[in-house]
Design an enzyme around this catalytic site. Structure first.
Site, short mmCIF file in Angstrom:
data_model
loop_
_atom_site.label_atom_id
_atom_site.label_comp_id
_atom_site.label_asym_id
_atom_site.label_seq_id
_atom_site.Cartn_x
_atom_site.Cartn_y
_atom_site.Cartn_z
N PRO A 9 -8.64 1.30 4.69
CA PRO A 9 -9.48 0.37 4.12
C PRO A 9 -8.88 -0.18 2.77
O PRO A 9 -8.22 0.37 2.07
CB PRO A 9 -11.02 1.02 3.73
CG PRO A 9 -10.56 2.53 3.69
CD PRO A 9 -9.38 2.57 4.88
N ASN A 10 -8.90 -1.73 2.77
CA ASN A 10 -8.65 -2.25 1.57
C ASN A 10 -7.01 -2.49 1.51
O ASN A 10 -6.51 -3.39 0.47
CB ASN A 10 -9.06 -1.62 0.02
CG ASN A 10 -10.63 -1.58 -0.01
OD1 ASN A 10 -11.26 -2.72 0.28
ND2 ASN A 10 -11.03 -0.51 -0.05
N ARG A 17 -5.33 -6.59 -4.86
CA ARG A 17 -6.19 -5.66 -5.41
C ARG A 17 -5.33 -4.92 -6.54
O ARG A 17 -4.19 -4.56 -6.14
CB ARG A 17 -6.75 -4.64 -4.18
CG ARG A 17 -5.50 -3.61 -3.64
CD ARG A 17 -6.12 -2.84 -2.72
NE ARG A 17 -6.90 -1.83 -2.89
CZ ARG A 17 -6.88 -0.35 -2.66
NH1 ARG A 17 -6.08 -0.25 -1.50
NH2 ARG A 17 -7.71 0.38 -3.12
N TYR A 22 -0.97 -0.98 -7.28
CA TYR A 22 -0.36 -1.18 -5.75
C TYR A 22 0.63 -2.31 -5.68
O TYR A 22 1.05 -2.55 -4.57
CB TYR A 22 -1.65 -1.45 -4.83
CG TYR A 22 -2.86 -0.40 -4.96
CD1 TYR A 22 -2.47 0.86 -4.39
CD2 TYR A 22 -4.05 -0.74 -5.52
CE1 TYR A 22 -3.34 1.79 -4.55
CE2 TYR A 22 -4.78 0.33 -5.48
CZ TYR A 22 -4.59 1.70 -4.83
OH TYR A 22 -5.71 2.51 -5.01
N ASN A 73 -1.61 5.72 5.85
CA ASN A 73 -2.24 5.57 4.57
C ASN A 73 -3.60 5.33 4.86
O ASN A 73 -4.24 4.10 5.09
CB ASN A 73 -1.67 4.40 3.74
CG ASN A 73 -2.24 4.39 2.45
OD1 ASN A 73 -2.94 4.94 2.21
ND2 ASN A 73 -1.64 3.61 1.35
N ALA A 76 -9.01 5.09 0.76
CA ALA A 76 -10.01 6.12 0.10
C ALA A 76 -10.44 7.13 1.13
O ALA A 76 -11.22 8.30 0.98
CB ALA A 76 -11.06 5.03 -0.33
N GLU A 97 1.58 11.50 5.79
CA GLU A 97 0.63 10.66 5.03
C GLU A 97 1.40 9.94 3.67
O GLU A 97 2.11 10.61 3.11
CB GLU A 97 -0.16 11.55 4.36
CG GLU A 97 -0.99 11.19 3.09
CD GLU A 97 -1.98 12.59 2.51
OE1 GLU A 97 -1.28 13.66 2.80
OE2 GLU A 97 -2.84 12.23 1.85
N HIS A 99 0.94 7.42 0.33
CA HIS A 99 0.05 6.51 -0.55
C HIS A 99 1.06 5.88 -1.53
O HIS A 99 2.10 6.27 -1.94
CB HIS A 99 -0.72 7.62 -1.66
CG HIS A 99 -1.60 8.58 -0.76
ND1 HIS A 99 -2.62 7.89 -0.12
CD2 HIS A 99 -1.62 9.56 -0.05
CE1 HIS A 99 -3.39 8.75 0.59
NE2 HIS A 99 -2.77 10.10 0.69
N ARG A 106 -4.08 9.98 -10.97
CA ARG A 106 -5.13 9.27 -11.10
C ARG A 106 -6.29 10.10 -11.06
O ARG A 106 -6.49 11.27 -11.87
CB ARG A 106 -5.16 8.24 -10.08
CG ARG A 106 -3.98 7.46 -9.82
CD ARG A 106 -4.15 6.17 -8.84
NE ARG A 106 -5.07 5.51 -9.00
CZ ARG A 106 -5.38 4.54 -7.92
NH1 ARG A 106 -4.73 4.47 -7.01
NH2 ARG A 106 -6.26 3.56 -8.29
C1 DQA Z 1 -4.03 4.76 -1.52
C2 DQA Z 1 -4.65 5.67 -2.72
C3 DQA Z 1 -6.28 5.84 -2.51
O1 DQA Z 1 -6.82 6.63 -3.28
C4 DQA Z 1 -6.96 4.60 -2.48
O2 DQA Z 1 -8.29 4.91 -2.19
C5 DQA Z 1 -6.27 3.55 -1.65
C6 DQA Z 1 -4.84 3.48 -1.70
C7 DQA Z 1 -2.60 4.51 -2.17
O3 DQA Z 1 -1.95 3.79 -1.29
O4 DQA Z 1 -2.34 4.61 -3.31
O5 DQA Z 1 -7.00 2.74 -1.24
O6 DQA Z 1 -4.12 5.42 -0.56
#
Ligand code: DQA
Length: 144
Positions: A9-10, A17, A22, A73, A76, A97, A99, A106
């Site tokens: 998501p996102n 964003r 990011y 990735n 959240a 995984e 990020h 954070r």
């Molecule tokens: C993320 C880190 C997560 O905490 C966050 O919710 C994201 C992006 C990252 O790529 O740093 O959506 O996975």
């Protein structure tokens, strides 16, 4: 070698964003960067992105006997989803995984990762290069 790249998501909002966390690359830029890297080392990649948890579970299942590795990735859902953890365990496809931001520096809730227990490696805080490092790691394993 075939690797499935899954974004949660996102991540379709990259470039818009929170650039402080990011960066300014868009999701399309990210795909282009990964594709170029994969081509340069002779790896086949396919991309999936969804804002819905069940879709991510379905994408992971689709890797069973069809992909040699997964780079994910989960956004959240990293911090909440036992279903995604179980999906990675179910298919037993080597999974990295990733990020973009450094989740460990954070908020406290971002330090929890359910999926980590099922992954061969976690890369956090290397920006979008983390995806390329994940591919390199899986490619290396394939050669051993
Ligand atoms: C993320 C880190 C997560 O905490 C966050 O919710 C994201 C992006 C990252 O790529 O740093 O959506 O996975």
């Amino acid at each position: 070698m075939k690797i499935l790249i899954i974004n949660g998501p996102n991540l379709n909002m990259l470039g818009i964003r929170e650039p402080k966390h990011y960066g300014k690359e868009t999701y399309a830029d990210l795909l282009d960067k990964i594709q170029k890297h994969a081509d340069s080392i002779g790896i086949t990649v396919e991309f999936r992105q969804s804002n819905h948890e069940g879709d991510l579970v379905d994408y992971i299942h689709s890797a069973y006997q069809s992909f040699d590795g997964i780079v994910i990735n989960p956004g959240a859902y990293t911090h909440t989803s036992i279903a995604i953890l179980d999906a990675v365990k179910a298919v037993a496809v080597p999974t990295v995984e990733v990020h973009i931001s450094d989740v460990n520096s954070r908020e406290d809730f971002r330090k929890i990762s359910y999926i980590r227990a099922a992954c061969v490696l976690t890369i956090s805080g290397h920006g979008t290069n983390g995806y390329l490092e994940a591919i390199d790691y899986l490619a290396q394993g394939d050669n051993q």
